[in-house]
Design a protein around this motif. Structure first.
Motif: not given
Length: 326
Positions: A195-204
């Protein structure tokens, strides 16, 4: 004549013993493979290579070696009739995790450049403290897959995982991170091995994450953190994977607990006349895991809405992309 009658009788007996070709999907029912055995692909995922679909999942049949963990592989051209190709992965404890170690929710990606099938799965100890993803690789869709390594994606704890392959073929790993109370969408490396990058963090605080892209919107669904017990699954939308994501809403009547199921994937079938999005869920039976069922049902989707109708037997035309309830 007597010999002819005997041969005819044997042929008839053989034909009667063969499982019939299925013409419909029965949500929550026993789903036999080509041998008449209930499909064992729990917490699974599906990829399409050419005209063939491959379904990977947790192998839970009775009589398995309790020291090993198994991932099964099934093949289909119509998403209705499935051929068991065998156990794609048979794995001993790879990280000295101890008794009752965990291998859950296998997901496989195919890398066209390396021609590798790359399997990700939730790897853990019995107390769910290890919280990592495991990675295994094969040159064939049916395996055998060879264990390579484990790691924490984005240096985060990872439990339930999902996968998403966008319309342009870009692969993403979806994983739930308990300490941060949400789930991540993460891009994979060129060889799909990291895994090379965070695309999105969905805070739920949701697990069983699944994503589909439909008519300009991304839809993400997930279930609450109640373990084996089903709960009301919810969905949110965004115009890009990076968000921002909308508030989460129910996908089915709350009292049904998503018809006693938990999300694992959304399958998009694009045909010549229509596009159908299928909710792929598990109906877990913790005490008799080999008898756990699958709830597959086309969803009502579009214009920012997603709804899972009451499950009933249905038919899919894989060529036209059309479906009908029976």
């Amino acid at each position: 004549m007597k010999k002819f009658l005997v041969l005819a009788g044997l042929l008839l007996h053989t034909l009667m013993a063969l499982p019939q070709q299925r013409t419909s999907i029965d949500p929550g029912g026993v789903w036999p493979d080509q041998h008449g055995n209930h499909i064992q692909a729990h917490g699974g995922g599906i990829i399409k290579i050419g005209k063939r679909y491959y379904w990977y999942g947790e192998q839970r049949r009775q009589g398995l070696d309790r020291a090993l963990r198994y991932v099964s592989c099934y093949e289909s051209t119509d998403l209705t009739n499935w051929k068991f190709l065998g156990d794609a992965l048979q794995q001993q404890d790879p990280e000295n995790l101890g008794p009752n170690w965990v291998l859950e929710r296998p997901k496989v990606f195919y890398n066209k450049k390396t021609k590798n099938y790359v399997m990700y799965f939730h790897l853990d100890d019995s107390k769910y403290k290890f919280a990592r993803v495991g990675v295994a690789v094969s040159k064939k869709p049916e395996g055998p897959f060879k264990y390579v390594k484990s790691f924490r994606p984005l240096d985060k704890e990872s439990r339930d995982i999902g996968q998403f392959i966008d319309d342009d073929g870009t692969p993403y790993l979806v994983f739930e991170s308990r300490p941060t109370k949400g789930f991540y969408i993460a891009g994979l490396s060129a060889d799909y091995m990291d895994v090379v990058k965070e695309v999105s963090f969905i805070q739920s605080p949701l697990e069983g994450g699944a994503i589909v892209h439909y008519k300009g919107l991304y839809y993400a669904i997930g279930s609450a953190l109640t373990g084996w017990k089903p709960n009301p699954n919810k969905f949110a939308t965004a115009t890009t994977l990076a968000g921002p994501w909308s508030e989460f809403k129910d996908i089915a009547p709350v009292a049904t607990n998503t018809y006693s199921s938990q999300s694992t994937m959304l399958i998009k079938v694009e045909g010549t006349k229509n596009t159908t999005v299928i909710y792929m869920g598990d109906q877990w039976k913790p005490g008799t895991q080999w008898d756990s069922r699958y709830l597959w049902m086309p969803v009502e989707i579009g214009d920012g809405k997603l709804w899972l109708p009451e499950p009933k037997p249905w038919q899919l035309n894989i060529k036209t992309g059309e479906w009908k309830a029976l």
